[in-house]
Write a protein that holds these residues in place. Structure first.
Motif, mmCIF file in Angstrom:
data_model
loop_
_atom_site.group_PDB
_atom_site.id
_atom_site.type_symbol
_atom_site.label_atom_id
_atom_site.label_comp_id
_atom_site.label_asym_id
_atom_site.label_seq_id
_atom_site.Cartn_x
_atom_site.Cartn_y
_atom_site.Cartn_z
ATOM 1 N N TYR A 195 -95.840 -27.410 -59.555
ATOM 2 C CA TYR A 195 -96.485 -27.412 -58.219
ATOM 3 C C TYR A 195 -97.153 -28.463 -57.593
ATOM 4 C CZ TYR A 195 -96.003 -22.249 -58.830
ATOM 5 O OH TYR A 195 -95.208 -21.075 -59.096
ATOM 6 N N LEU A 196 -97.951 -29.263 -58.436
ATOM 7 C CA LEU A 196 -98.483 -30.560 -57.788
ATOM 8 C C LEU A 196 -97.504 -31.372 -57.285
ATOM 9 C CD1 LEU A 196 -101.299 -31.006 -60.488
ATOM 10 C CD2 LEU A 196 -101.312 -29.984 -58.256
ATOM 11 N N GLU A 197 -96.465 -31.473 -57.896
ATOM 12 C CA GLU A 197 -95.337 -32.299 -57.599
ATOM 13 C C GLU A 197 -94.980 -32.121 -56.150
ATOM 14 O OE1 GLU A 197 -92.899 -35.876 -57.562
ATOM 15 O OE2 GLU A 197 -94.715 -35.327 -59.043
ATOM 16 N N ALA A 198 -94.515 -30.645 -55.855
ATOM 17 C CA ALA A 198 -94.128 -29.977 -54.533
ATOM 18 C C ALA A 198 -94.955 -30.248 -53.552
ATOM 19 C CB ALA A 198 -93.835 -28.601 -54.953
ATOM 20 N N LEU A 199 -96.367 -30.265 -54.026
ATOM 21 C CA LEU A 199 -97.547 -30.110 -52.884
ATOM 22 C C LEU A 199 -97.512 -31.900 -52.565
ATOM 23 C CD1 LEU A 199 -100.310 -28.114 -54.349
ATOM 24 C CD2 LEU A 199 -99.170 -27.545 -52.303
ATOM 25 N N ASP A 200 -97.350 -32.816 -53.409
ATOM 26 C CA ASP A 200 -97.513 -34.204 -53.115
ATOM 27 C C ASP A 200 -96.567 -34.617 -52.413
ATOM 28 O OD1 ASP A 200 -99.926 -34.747 -54.217
ATOM 29 O OD2 ASP A 200 -99.188 -35.495 -56.029
ATOM 30 N N ARG A 201 -95.192 -34.270 -52.406
ATOM 31 C CA ARG A 201 -94.081 -34.392 -51.860
ATOM 32 C C ARG A 201 -93.988 -33.851 -50.519
ATOM 33 N NH1 ARG A 201 -88.739 -35.423 -55.880
ATOM 34 N NH2 ARG A 201 -89.773 -36.224 -57.476
ATOM 35 N N ASP A 202 -94.182 -32.566 -50.350
ATOM 36 C CA ASP A 202 -93.943 -31.715 -49.248
ATOM 37 C C ASP A 202 -95.011 -31.365 -48.310
ATOM 38 O OD1 ASP A 202 -91.081 -31.978 -50.288
ATOM 39 O OD2 ASP A 202 -91.391 -30.414 -51.405
ATOM 40 N N VAL A 203 -96.256 -31.295 -49.036
ATOM 41 C CA VAL A 203 -97.370 -30.866 -48.187
ATOM 42 C C VAL A 203 -98.459 -31.670 -47.886
ATOM 43 C CG1 VAL A 203 -99.100 -29.022 -48.241
ATOM 44 C CG2 VAL A 203 -97.114 -28.741 -49.416
ATOM 45 N N LYS A 204 -98.656 -32.581 -48.558
ATOM 46 C CA LYS A 204 -99.732 -33.564 -48.647
ATOM 47 C C LYS A 204 -99.633 -34.491 -47.336
ATOM 48 C CE LYS A 204 -99.877 -37.373 -51.205
ATOM 49 N NZ LYS A 204 -100.047 -38.315 -50.181
ATOM 50 N N LYS A 205 -100.593 -34.749 -46.737
ATOM 51 C CA LYS A 205 -100.526 -35.561 -45.649
ATOM 52 C C LYS A 205 -100.630 -37.232 -46.164
ATOM 53 C CE LYS A 205 -100.772 -32.361 -42.244
ATOM 54 N NZ LYS A 205 -99.893 -31.845 -41.814
ATOM 55 N N PRO A 206 -100.307 -38.046 -45.087
ATOM 56 C CA PRO A 206 -100.063 -39.499 -45.678
ATOM 57 C C PRO A 206 -101.414 -39.926 -45.884
ATOM 58 C CG PRO A 206 -98.592 -39.052 -43.736
ATOM 59 C CD PRO A 206 -99.346 -37.809 -44.133
ATOM 60 N N HIS A 207 -102.519 -39.610 -45.173
ATOM 61 C CA HIS A 207 -103.789 -40.083 -45.585
ATOM 62 C C HIS A 207 -104.510 -39.450 -46.578
ATOM 63 C CE1 HIS A 207 -104.623 -36.810 -42.978
ATOM 64 N NE2 HIS A 207 -105.915 -36.424 -43.618
ATOM 65 N N GLU A 208 -104.070 -38.378 -47.432
ATOM 66 C CA GLU A 208 -104.835 -37.702 -48.387
ATOM 67 C C GLU A 208 -104.287 -38.216 -49.668
ATOM 68 O OE1 GLU A 208 -104.619 -33.341 -46.096
ATOM 69 O OE2 GLU A 208 -103.298 -33.476 -47.910
#
Length: 336
Positions: free
Chosen positions: A261-274
């Protein structure tokens, strides 16, 4: 042509009034606490210099009552509390500036229930940081937050500490959710729905900088659909926080799904500045040694915590804390 006022215009003015009133209350509190500090200082120094005896404080209370009728809060007992207030924090240059940041009623709770200097400092700092209400501060004492924090430090993976150096001070090893009223045999769905129903209380338990993003947050990977139990955002860490719920004890294999889930969040949900997302496995129980083994080689910023559906046995935790301090303050058995 005169425009017709809209409710939003009125609401904006109402917010200004509310904010101003709140600032006024805070200013009055700061002045009041400063006054009590100064009175406590004078009483303390007079008694320490043998200029006054304890009986003079009662005379002072009588004098104030006679010369300023209607004045409240300056009884003999309260004057001695002001003295205790000053003497408790006067010698601590790091803590003294904090005392003006919380209300007097909160100080009375901390002075009355805090048994050790480090415990009083702990609650003083958190009250100022989290902006706890009087009720929430009393609840945290009942929940033995200080004892739990000292006896059971937060366990996080090495990568989580590397990416977020402050992570251990933000998350807890255990979260008390007695406000949910869950029965002993509750299911994961019961826990999930109860947390959503009492989301405000859960956010207070998590901490001030947590913001709710979504429940059963949808993630799509490789054409398959997945649902993350709870998703939050932490403003201080500038990071998404994924929480997976488990009503049983922690099992090492749970980390694999959380990492996914964390990998999916970082690839597809996380904003560039986060910053990279953090994962929390919130379980009904856990074995600390199993947790240590599971996290020792984890390549994901994750931590394991447990939730408690009832307030802990504070007396038992105090006894364990006393034993902990005894063990950690023993003089070394050095030979001459």
């Amino acid at each position: 042509m005169t425009s017709v006022p809209q409710p939003a215009d009125f609401a904006d003015i109402a917010r200004l009034i509310a904010a101003s009133r709140q600032q006024a209350v805070q200013a009055v509190n700061t002045l009041l606490v400063e006054l009590y500090w100064q009175i406590g200082e004078r009483i303390s120094r007079k008694i320490a210099a043998a200029e006054w005896g304890d009986g003079v404080v009662a005379q002072l209370a009588g004098y104030l009552a006679q010369t300023q009728p209607g004045l409240r809060g300056f009884t003999r007992a309260n004057l001695f509390r002001m003295r205790q207030f000053y003497e408790t924090y006067a010698g601590n240059e790091l803590v003294a500036p904090l005392v003006r940041q919380i209300p007097w009623t909160h100080h009375l709770i901390i002075l009355g229930q805090g048994k050790r200097p480090e415990e009083r400092e702990f609650y003083l700092r958190l009250t100022a940081q989290e902006k706890w209400s009087k009720r929430e501060l009393e609840r945290q004492f009942k929940a033995a937050l200080f004892e739990r924090t000292v006896l059971h430090p937060t366990k996080v993976s090495a990568l989580a500490r590397q990416i977020h150096p402050d992570v251990a001070g933000i998350f807890k090893d255990s979260y008390v959710v007695e406000f949910l009223g869950l029965p002993s045999g509750h299911a994961e769905a019961d826990l999930h729905q109860s947390l959503l129903a009492r989301l405000k209380d859960f956010l207070i338990e998590l901490g001030r900088d947590f913001c709710f993003v979504g429940s059963e947050y949808p993630l799509q990977v490789g054409g398959r659909d997945f649902a993350l139990d709870l998703l939050f955002f932490h403003r201080g860490l500038n990071s998404l926080v994924a929480i997976e719920l488990k009503v049983g004890r922690f099992e090492p294999e749970y980390l694999g799904k959380l990492n996914f889930y964390l990998e999916a969040l970082d690839r597809d949900v996380k904003k560039p500045h986060e910053r990279p997302a953090i994962g929390v496995l919130l379980c009904a129980s856990k074995d600390d040694e199993v947790v240590e083994y599971a996290l020792s080689r984890s390549t994901s910023p994750a931590l394991i915590a447990e939730y408690q559906t009832q307030l802990p046995d504070k007396a038992l935790l105090r006894a364990k804390l006393h034993e902990f301090y005894l063990q950690n303050t023993q003089p070394d058995d050095a030979t001459d």
